[in-house]
Design a protein around this motif. Sequence first.
Motif, PDB file in Angstrom:
ATOM      1  N   LEU A 176     -21.542  -2.128 -19.467  1.00 44.63           N
ATOM      2  CA  LEU A 176     -22.566  -2.622 -20.396  1.00 44.63           C
ATOM      3  C   LEU A 176     -22.186  -3.990 -20.957  1.00 44.63           C
ATOM      4  N   LEU A 177     -20.897  -4.246 -21.057  1.00 41.40           N
ATOM      5  CA  LEU A 177     -20.442  -5.554 -21.534  1.00 41.40           C
ATOM      6  C   LEU A 177     -20.913  -6.650 -20.582  1.00 41.40           C
ATOM      7  N   GLU A 178     -21.014  -6.321 -19.306  1.00 37.60           N
ATOM      8  CA  GLU A 178     -21.408  -7.305 -18.298  1.00 37.60           C
ATOM      9  C   GLU A 178     -22.887  -7.214 -17.919  1.00 37.60           C
ATOM     10  N   ALA A 179     -23.624  -6.334 -18.578  1.00 35.57           N
ATOM     11  CA  ALA A 179     -25.024  -6.135 -18.210  1.00 35.57           C
ATOM     12  C   ALA A 179     -25.825  -7.433 -18.357  1.00 35.57           C
ATOM     13  N   ARG A 180     -26.655  -7.689 -17.373  1.00 34.97           N
ATOM     14  CA  ARG A 180     -27.494  -8.896 -17.361  1.00 34.97           C
ATOM     15  C   ARG A 180     -28.942  -8.506 -17.098  1.00 34.97           C
ATOM     16  N   TYR A 181     -29.826  -8.976 -17.955  1.00 37.83           N
ATOM     17  CA  TYR A 181     -31.252  -8.682 -17.756  1.00 37.83           C
ATOM     18  C   TYR A 181     -31.693  -9.232 -16.413  1.00 37.83           C
ATOM     19  N   LEU A 182     -32.416  -8.376 -15.692  1.00 37.01           N
ATOM     20  CA  LEU A 182     -32.846  -8.754 -14.356  1.00 37.01           C
ATOM     21  C   LEU A 182     -34.364  -8.880 -14.263  1.00 37.01           C
ATOM     22  N   TRP A 183     -35.096  -7.837 -14.670  1.00 40.17           N
ATOM     23  CA  TRP A 183     -36.569  -7.851 -14.559  1.00 40.17           C
ATOM     24  C   TRP A 183     -37.133  -6.673 -15.352  1.00 40.17           C
ATOM     25  N   GLY A 184     -38.427  -6.690 -15.538  1.00 40.79           N
ATOM     26  CA  GLY A 184     -39.076  -5.624 -16.274  1.00 40.79           C
ATOM     27  C   GLY A 184     -39.222  -5.986 -17.746  1.00 40.79           C
ATOM     28  N   ASP A 185     -39.116  -4.989 -18.602  1.00 44.88           N
ATOM     29  CA  ASP A 185     -39.305  -5.185 -20.042  1.00 44.88           C
ATOM     30  C   ASP A 185     -38.071  -5.850 -20.652  1.00 44.88           C
ATOM     31  N   LYS A 186     -38.237  -7.115 -21.052  1.00 45.28           N
ATOM     32  CA  LYS A 186     -37.095  -7.875 -21.562  1.00 45.28           C
ATOM     33  C   LYS A 186     -36.696  -7.430 -22.960  1.00 45.28           C
ATOM     34  N   GLU A 187     -37.669  -7.013 -23.778  1.00 45.50           N
ATOM     35  CA  GLU A 187     -37.357  -6.586 -25.143  1.00 45.50           C
ATOM     36  C   GLU A 187     -36.440  -5.369 -25.140  1.00 45.50           C
ATOM     37  N   LEU A 188     -36.649  -4.505 -24.180  1.00 42.53           N
ATOM     38  CA  LEU A 188     -35.826  -3.303 -24.072  1.00 42.53           C
ATOM     39  C   LEU A 188     -34.369  -3.687 -23.769  1.00 42.53           C
ATOM     40  N   ALA A 189     -34.188  -4.645 -22.872  1.00 43.24           N
ATOM     41  CA  ALA A 189     -32.838  -5.103 -22.530  1.00 43.24           C
ATOM     42  C   ALA A 189     -32.182  -5.780 -23.729  1.00 43.24           C
ATOM     43  N   THR A 190     -32.975  -6.568 -24.471  1.00 45.66           N
ATOM     44  CA  THR A 190     -32.450  -7.250 -25.660  1.00 45.66           C
ATOM     45  C   THR A 190     -32.042  -6.243 -26.728  1.00 45.66           C
ATOM     46  N   GLU A 191     -32.841  -5.196 -26.881  1.00 49.40           N
ATOM     47  CA  GLU A 191     -32.522  -4.153 -27.849  1.00 49.40           C
ATOM     48  C   GLU A 191     -31.191  -3.493 -27.519  1.00 49.40           C
ATOM     49  N   LEU A 192     -30.989  -3.187 -26.246  1.00 44.61           N
ATOM     50  CA  LEU A 192     -29.720  -2.584 -25.836  1.00 44.61           C
ATOM     51  C   LEU A 192     -28.555  -3.538 -26.117  1.00 44.61           C
ATOM     52  N   ARG A 193     -28.749  -4.801 -25.787  1.00 39.70           N
ATOM     53  CA  ARG A 193     -27.691  -5.787 -25.993  1.00 39.70           C
ATOM     54  C   ARG A 193     -27.307  -5.876 -27.473  1.00 39.70           C
ATOM     55  N   ASN A 194     -28.293  -5.960 -28.327  1.00 38.80           N
ATOM     56  CA  ASN A 194     -28.019  -6.087 -29.767  1.00 38.80           C
ATOM     57  C   ASN A 194     -27.331  -4.843 -30.322  1.00 38.80           C
ATOM     58  N   LYS A 195     -27.824  -3.693 -29.903  1.00 39.41           N
ATOM     59  CA  LYS A 195     -27.251  -2.436 -30.394  1.00 39.41           C
ATOM     60  C   LYS A 195     -25.817  -2.265 -29.892  1.00 39.41           C
ATOM     61  N   PHE A 196     -25.584  -2.665 -28.658  1.00 43.44           N
ATOM     62  CA  PHE A 196     -24.243  -2.560 -28.070  1.00 43.44           C
ATOM     63  C   PHE A 196     -23.270  -3.471 -28.818  1.00 43.44           C
ATOM     64  N   MET A 197     -23.677  -4.706 -29.090  1.00 39.49           N
ATOM     65  CA  MET A 197     -22.799  -5.641 -29.786  1.00 39.49           C
ATOM     66  C   MET A 197     -22.498  -5.168 -31.205  1.00 39.49           C
ATOM     67  N   LYS A 198     -23.496  -4.570 -31.851  1.00 41.26           N
ATOM     68  CA  LYS A 198     -23.337  -4.151 -33.242  1.00 41.26           C
ATOM     69  C   LYS A 198     -22.527  -2.866 -33.359  1.00 41.26           C
ATOM     70  N   GLU A 199     -22.817  -1.880 -32.511  1.00 40.79           N
ATOM     71  CA  GLU A 199     -22.213  -0.555 -32.674  1.00 40.79           C
ATOM     72  C   GLU A 199     -20.946  -0.337 -31.838  1.00 40.79           C
ATOM     73  N   ILE A 200     -20.802  -1.086 -30.753  1.00 44.21           N
ATOM     74  CA  ILE A 200     -19.656  -0.863 -29.867  1.00 44.21           C
ATOM     75  C   ILE A 200     -18.637  -1.995 -29.957  1.00 44.21           C
ATOM     76  N   VAL A 201     -19.115  -3.217 -29.877  1.00 43.19           N
ATOM     77  CA  VAL A 201     -18.197  -4.351 -29.823  1.00 43.19           C
ATOM     78  C   VAL A 201     -17.601  -4.682 -31.185  1.00 43.19           C
ATOM     79  N   ALA A 202     -18.463  -4.790 -32.193  1.00 47.62           N
ATOM     80  CA  ALA A 202     -18.011  -5.237 -33.512  1.00 47.62           C
ATOM     81  C   ALA A 202     -16.921  -4.323 -34.078  1.00 47.62           C
ATOM     82  N   GLY A 203     -15.781  -4.902 -34.367  1.00 44.92           N
ATOM     83  CA  GLY A 203     -14.699  -4.156 -35.014  1.00 44.92           C
ATOM     84  C   GLY A 203     -13.891  -3.261 -34.111  1.00 44.92           C
TER      85      GLY A 203
END
Length: 931
Positions: A176-203
Motif C-alpha cells: 500500500l505504501l507503493e500503491a499508485r492510482y491507475l484508473w477508475g474512481d480517483k476519489e476512492l484511491a485518494t481516500e485510501l491514500r489519505n487514510k493510510f498516511m494518517k492511520e498507518i504511516v504517521a507515528g
Amino acid sequence: MAKVPNQRDIIDRKTLVSDLALLVDDFAPTSMEFRNAVLKKLKQALASGQDEIKRRFMENNKGRPSMHAASFLMDQIIRVIYDVATEYIYPLSNPTPSEKLSLLAVGGYGRGELAPHSDVDLLFLFPYKQTAWSEQVVEFTLYMLWDLGLKVGHATRTTDECIRLSRQDITIQTALLEARYLWGDKELATELRNKFMKEIVAGNGKQFIEAKLHERDERHKKYGNSRYVVEPNLKEGKGGLRDLQTLFWLAKFLYSTTEVSELERRGVFTRSERQRLTKASNFLRTVRCHLHYLTNRPEERLTFDVQGELAARLGYTDHAGTLGVERFMKHYFLIAKDIGDLTRIFCANLEAMHQKKSRLSLPRIGLLKRKVDGFRAEGGRLDFLSEEDIFSDPVKILGLFHVAQNRGLDVHPNALRLIRRNLKLINRKLRQNEEANRLFMEMLTSRKDPETTLRRLNEAGVFGKFIPDFGRVVAQMQHDMYHVYTVDEHTIRAIGILSHIEDGLLSEEHPLSHRIMPKIVSRRVLYTAVLLHDIAKGRGGDHSVLGADVAKRLCPRLGLTASETETVAWLVRYHLLFSNFAFKRDISDPKTVADFVQIIQSPVRLKLLLILTVVDIRAVGPNVWNGWKGQLLRDLYYASETALTGGHISDGRTKRADYNKGRLAETLTDWSDEERDAHLARFYESYWVSNSLEIHKHHAELMRAADRTDDTLTIEAVSDQFQSVTEVTVYTPDHPGLFARIAAAMSLSGASIVDAKIHTTVDGMALDSFVIQDMEGNVFDQGDRMKRLRATIEDTLKGKRKAHIELTTREHSSLPSRTRVFKVEPAVMIDNKASNIHTVIEVHGRDRVGLLAELTRALFTLSLSISSAHIATYGERAVDVFYVKDMFGLKITNDVKLRSIEEKLIEVLSEPEKPRKKSAKSKKSQVEKTQ
C-alpha cells in the motif's frame, strides 16, 4: 512515474480506443465475438509496444527507462480494458454510491517499474463491499490480462479492509505504501491514500523500520547471507534490488519521497553517495532487464549459464588474465558492496534523526557517549572524536578498527562514511608506517574474531587500500562451479575458520588440526599465509608462484622476520600440495609419501601446511569439505610425520608385506593353521603393503564366509558417518573389465566413487573396494539406495543389464547439465616417476554422468590393469588418477603404447557431441615417462 519519450511509438491509446469503438458496429458488446476481436487488437498493441521497448533497450542498454516504458505500456492496456468493460459490456446509466471501482498498481508496478517478465500487481478497490457490477468488471479485466499472457497478482478489497490488513501484515503495508492510482474512481484511491498516511504511516516509523530490517535480515539468511556468492540472486540476495527497494520503502515511509535528490537535500546522503546510489540502481535494473530477455522468463538468478552472455551484452571483454565474465561479475559485487554501504549510512541517519534505539542488545550505559582509547563510543559503536583526527593522524583509521575489535564494539556508520570519503589518506606513507602495520597484524592474528574485523576493513575499503595486492582480488570471482565465493570473501572466511579451529569450536570436525594448532611455532606465519594464499589469483599465471613473490615483498613490510617471510612464501607456493597428494595419489604407496616428504622437508612445515589446507578447502563453499577428505589428509599427515621424525618411509616392500601378514596371523585366533596359511598365500605383495591391519582382518572374514557358502558374488557395504563415505567391497571371480562394469553400475545407481582399490588373488578372485558417496557428498546408505545398488551391480556382473549402454542412453536423453556452460580442456598426464611399480595416469576433463565408467572401460580395452583409482571433482572439473600396470604386471614404458593410452583417454574426455579427433601429438596432454 518518469516521463516516457515518444509514447505513441510504444502505444497510441487514442487510436486503439477508436479502433475498438468501431468493433461495436460489427459485434454485440456482450458477445464472445466482440471479446475475441478486442483481445486480438490488444494482443497486437501489446506485442508491438513490447517490441519497441525491447528495441530501445537493446539500443541504449538502459534498464530504468525500459522499466518505465513497460509500466507505461501496461497502464494504457489496463485502462483500455477497464474502459471497454465499463463503457461497452457493463455500462451503468445511474451508478449507486457502492458501484464505484478504483484500480491501483502495487509492488514494482506501483513504483512504475516493470521488468520484461515481471508480474503485474493490481489492487481493485471498492467503497463498501463488492457489488455484482464491480465483480463483473474485475473478472473481465483479469481474464483479458490472463488471455494476453500476463502474470497478474491481484487483490480485491475495501478501504477499511486495506487499513485493517496492513496493520497485521508488513507485506500488505509495504504494498500500500507503493500503491499508485491507475484508473477508475480517483476519489476512492485518494481516500485510501489519505487514510493510510494518517492511520498507518504517521507515528509508526520505528515499528516499520524494525520490521523491514528484520525482514531483510531473514531474506539475507535465506539467500546465503553474503553478497559474494558467485551465483547471486540479483533481486533477493544481499546487496541486490530488494535491498535498494527496502531503502526506498523506509524513505517513503519516513519522508514521503523516493526521490534521491530529496534525500540529498535532507542530508540523508551526500552528493557522491547519491551518485553511487543512482549508479547502483541503474546497473542492477539494466542487468535484470537483460536477464529477463535472455532467459525469456522472470529469472532473477545470475547462474553460470547466463553470466557469459550477460557480460557480452553489457560490453565486458576478456583482458589479460581475466575473462570478460569475471570482470562483469566483479562489477556486480562492487555494486552490491556499495548498496550495503549506503544502506548502513541511511540507517545511521534514521537512527540519529528519530533517536531509534540501538539494535544491539547492550546495557543502558552502552547507549551513553564516552571516550575509549582516543575514540568516542556511542550506542555500542566506535567513532572518531572529530573529523580532523584522520587528517592529523591517518594511522587512526586502522586504530579505530583495532580498538573496536579489542573492546567488542561495532564501527559507527559516520566513521565509515568519513573513511570512505578519504581513502586517499591510505597512501604509500601510511602503508610503510610501522605502527599501522603492527595494528594490522594484531587485528589479523587476534583471538577476538579476526574474521569480523577483516570484513569490516574490507567493507570500508581500507583492506584493499592498505594491502593493494588484496585490493586486486576484492570482488574477484572465478567462473567455475567449485568456488562459491569471491576471492576476498573466501580468504576472510578461511581466516575465520582458522580462528574457530584455534578456539576449539571445530575440534570435532577437525581433531588433528585442533590438536596441532597449539604446537604451531609462529601464529602470525600461519595467519599471514592464509591471508596471502590466493592473493595472486586473476593475474594470468600460476597464482601459487605469483603469490609467493607477493609474500616475499609484503611480509617484511608487515613486520615478519626473514625466516618467517621465507616460510610464508613457501606455504603460499605449495598451498595446494597437500590436497594434490592426498586426493590424487595412493597414500599407501611408499613412493607417494617419499615424494611428498622430499618437498615438505620439515615437521614444522607439515603442521602449517595441513592447517592451511584444511581452512582453504573449508572456505571454498558449504558442501565442499567432507569427512573423507579429512581422513585422506590425516593419513598423509601421519605417514609423513613418521618419515620426518625418524621413521622409515619404506623398510623394504617384502619386509613390510611379511610384517603385515604376521600381524594379521596373530589376530586370526579362531582360524585353523591350514585356513590361515592358505589365506596369507592368496594375495600378491601389493595387497599386504597397501591396507591396514583392520582392513586385512575384515577382508579375511568376508572371504572365508563367502568361500564356505560358495558364493560367486559377495557385496558388502559399511558406512562411516564421520568420514561421510560408504565403503563397498565386491568379492567375485576376476574377469577382464570387472572394474569398468562395477563403476558403470555405481554411476547408474547415483553413487559417486571417490576412491577404489583393486586386488586379485593368486587363485583368480577379485577383491575390489570402492569408497562411494551420494551426489551431495554424504554416505550412500539412505533409504533403499544400497539395496538398489547391490541389485544393479549383481545384474550388471551377471549380464542381465548393460550398465555402460544405459549410461550412454541416459546421457543423450537427459536435460543438459549446468556444467556444459564451462569448457574444460581434456588433459592426460602419464607419470612413471610417481610410483616404483605402477604407471600413474591423471586425467582432467568436464565432469559428466558415467565419465569414470567410460574411462575405466577405455583402460580395459587398452589391456591395462587398474590397481587403484582416486577420484575428485572440483565443480565442473573431474580429476581422476589411476595406478595401472600392463597385462604382464609391469609399468608401461613403450612410447607407442603411451601415445595410444593418451589418445584413447583424450577421446573419452572429449565432449560426446563433438567430433573426436586423434592426434599423434596432442597439445591437450602431457606425457612424463621414465624408461
